[in-house]
Design an enzyme around this catalytic site. Structure first.
Site, PDB file in Angstrom:
ATOM      1  N   CYS A   1      23.360   7.039  16.738  1.00  0.00           N
ATOM      2  CA  CYS A   1      22.954   5.691  17.144  1.00  0.00           C
ATOM      3  C   CYS A   1      23.308   4.712  16.024  1.00  0.00           C
ATOM      4  CB  CYS A   1      21.457   5.671  17.431  1.00  0.00           C
ATOM      5  SG  CYS A   1      20.805   4.030  17.712  1.00  0.00           S
TER       6      CYS A   1
ATOM      7  N   ASP B   1      47.985 -30.009   0.238  1.00  0.00           N
ATOM      8  CA  ASP B   1      48.435 -31.382   0.418  1.00  0.00           C
ATOM      9  C   ASP B   1      48.279 -32.071  -0.942  1.00  0.00           C
ATOM     10  OD1 ASP B   1      49.135 -33.847   1.628  1.00  0.00           O
ATOM     11  OD2 ASP B   1      47.020 -34.340   1.830  1.00  0.00           O
TER      12      ASP B   1
END
Length: 648
Positions: free
Chosen positions: A313, A357
């Site tokens: 599980c 940039d």
């Protein structure tokens, strides 16, 4: 606002992108409405938010029922959990129909049902709630890219002043066709791509090029939709349809880049496709093979087979990854580093090239006075006259001069008859004598050329027939630019600058920072540069703050916007630096690498404990409960390990 394809910008490649569905290409099994998933209201209509709210209410009701009727034990929570699992099971069935039985939804369902089977009802209920909340956050993030594109479209005015025989009239900008003549007033956004046929003005092209200085425009010069006219009136001949103007082209570039960007699948989902069937196969083999092959006791081995399923599980596994991701995202947010989800973290961790940039990213984004050359007067006289002529102007150079004069305690000169000279500068009268501040003319002294080196903007100050001096301004690097670039180089990243600014200014900044530079780039050029780097095998991070960066931000493996940038850049990007520090880029990459390392540790820890107790349980050395306790302990350990990411 309707989607872009409904506004006449042409069909998209992906209907979901057009109409607001998830941009990552991942279908969560519920429909996305036409309006997008960018708001809580949209999520409520789609059902994602409603499912989580209903389940939370059911959990609250279960808590009340448990207090009122203690004898009911954990059954009220089991009933509440069924409410939360219902929409998840629908998605499991949808994935099964698509041929994917081992989805994240299946893994989560096994985790919840297995936890209930071993009596950990509270843990099961929490896992389901966290899963539903995660779905909400992911849908909210997915809807933001569409909102950013819509803001970009809004840059183009809805109307334009069309010139006709006998006058002008207002028409829809979308109806303009090549050859028509329109008028752009001072301070107005230009409604179409065109060519100047009359008038002179400075046009702010920063939305497209990122260059901080207005560009002089006169007859014969090209202008673009979405840019801002300065102080003069321009008559323009339209050169492109609304569907093919500068902004429309950027919209297409962003959309195409997003469509081409391969979706990054969630780590747990990829793992679930292997882990879940292996656990099921192992449980079946343990239950069936010993009795069939060796005549062992069926009851004993069926019990052990069920024990294998319970040991398998994946509670710790399901929690391990989201816990690490949540901790990393929270840690980043606390430092002003906003990262839009686990897929972005995973991609950031692999980054090995960063493209910046220039204007507003590596630099402050506004000019500052770099040098004052007094020729026929003192420095104070030059500054005072320039400041007096700059009063009331919004031109970047005027603001820079006023700031420099204030910093040096120089009072602006008293100027009368101020008048703007479109594309040239400003004039006035001082003590009855004509004065001028603006672009140097043909009679500019040789010193003007020297001051202009390195991409500086040079302005001339004249009084009467005398040139009093020259003022040079430059967009200066951010204080932490050098340290931020050095930090990136230290972690092995290649650093490149992609800018729309002039080559001289770009080269001067690049040389001072020791990085590569490519200048004079339009949005499509930046996009091409990013794709070129990717074609060379680089995993590219693009950093920018303007609309002109949007296509490249979308095409890069990870796009990072600076918080002071445009809404379009912030929405298109995968992450954002709210403080605009260049060093934040390296910090994001390092945080992502730590997060991925933590996830690997958590997965290894959870699987290691499971394998150890799987072997001892099959051999009969340990029983079911020690294995279950070990799984619970693993859940605690992986959560604690993930929380280490909160430390800076």
């Amino acid at each position: 606002m309707s989607c872009l394809c409904c506004q006449g910008y042409g069909p998209t490649r992906d209907e979901d992108v057009c109409c607001g569905g998830p941009e990552d290409g991942h279908d969560h099994g519920h429909d996305h409405g036409h309006g997008g998933s960018g708001t809580l209201a949209a999520l409520w209509r789609e059902g994602t938010l409603r499912e989580a709210v209903v389940y939370a209410a059911a959990l609250q009701a279960a808590a009340v029922a448990g207090r009122l009727w203690p004898a009911a034990g954990g059954w009220p929570f089991v009933a509440a959990m069924a409410v939360g699992l219902y929409p998840v099971l629908r998605r499991v069935l949808a994935e099964l129909r698509r041929g994917n039985p081992f989805s994240i939804e299946m893994l989560m369902t096994i985790s919840a049902v297995g936890a209930v089977a071993i009596g950990a009802v509270g843990e099961a209920a929490t896992v389901v709630l966290l899963f539903l909340v995660g779905e909400i956050l992911e849908s909210l993030a997915a809807g933001r890219a569409q909102a950013g594109i819509e803001r970009l479209v809004a840059l183009v005015p809805q109307t334009a002043l069309l010139e006709e025989e006998g006058g002008t009239r207002s028409v829809a900008a979308a109806s303009l066709t090549p050859g028509q003549v329109i008028v752009a007033g001072a301070g107005e956004r230009i409604a179409a791509d065109g060519e100047v046929i009359d008038g002179m003005s400075g046009v702010d092209e920063s939305p497209l090029t990122g260059e901080s200085r207005p560009k002089p425009k006169g007859p014969g010069d090209a202008v673009y939709a979405g840019t801002v006219n300065g102080e003069g009136v321009l008559r323009l001949r339209v050169t492109a349809d609304a569907s093919d103007n500068a902004i429309a082209r950027v919209v297409r570039l962003v959309r195409e880049a997003q469509a081409r960007k391969a979706p990054v699948q969630r780590i747990v989902e990829r793992f679930a496709r292997v882990y879940t069937p292996c656990v099921v196969a192992a449980g079946a083999a343990v239950a069936v093979l010993p009795p069939l092959l060796a005549g062992a006791d069926w009851t004993t081995w069926i019990y052990r087979g069920l024990a294998v399923l319970l040991i398998g599980c994946p509670c710790a596994l399901v929690i391990s990854t989201p816990a690490a991701l949540a901790a990393a995202l929270a840690s980043g947010a606390g430092r002003g580093l906003l990262i839009k989800g686990g897929a972005v973290l995973e991609s950031l961790a692999r980054a090995d090239a960063v493209a910046f940039d220039k204007t507003g990213t590596l630099t402050r984004g506004r000019p500052a006075v770099a040098e004052v050359a007094a020729l026929a007067g003192s420095r104070a006289e030059v500054l005072a006259l320039a400041a007096g002529l700059s009063l009331g102007s919004t031109h970047p150079m005027a603001r820079a001069v006023l700031a420099a004069a204030a910093a040096e305690g120089v009072a602006p000169a008293a100027v009368a008859d101020l008048a703007a000279l479109p594309g040239r500068g400003v004039s006035g009268r001082v003590d009855g004598v004509e004065a001028f501040f603006g672009a140097p003319g043909a009679d500019a002294p040789a010193a003007a050329q020297t001051l202009a080196e390195g991409g500086r903007t040079v302005s001339l100050v004249r009084k009467g027939g005398d040139i009093l001096g020259l003022i040079a301004a430059a967009d200066e690097a951010r204080e932490d630019a050098a340290a931020g670039v050095a930090a990136l180089k230290a972690i092995g990243a290649r650093v490149v600058m992609l800018t729309g600014d002039v080559p001289a200014a770009a080269a001067a900044l690049a040389d001072s920072l020791g990085i590569e530079a490519r200048a004079g780039l339009l949005p499509e050029d930046k996009l091409a540069a990013v794709r070129e780097m990717q074609a060379q095998g680089a995993h590219v991070v693009k950093v920018g703050d303007g609309i002109n960066d949007a296509p490249a931000l979308a095409a890069a493996d990870v796009g990072i916007a600076f918080g002071g940038g445009t809404d379009v850049a912030l929405e298109t990007a995968d992450a954002a630096s709210l403080h605009g520090h260049v060093g934040d880029v390296a910090a994001m990459i390092l945080l992502a690498r730590r997060a991925m390392a933590t996830i690997r540790q958590n997965v290894a820890l959870a699987i290691g404990l499971k394998l150890a107790f799987l072997v001892t349980t099959v051999l009969g050395i340990t029983g079911l409960w020690p294995a279950v306790l070990a799984d619970t302990g693993a859940t605690v350990l992986v959560t604690a390990n993930a929380l280490r990411l909160l430390r800076r």
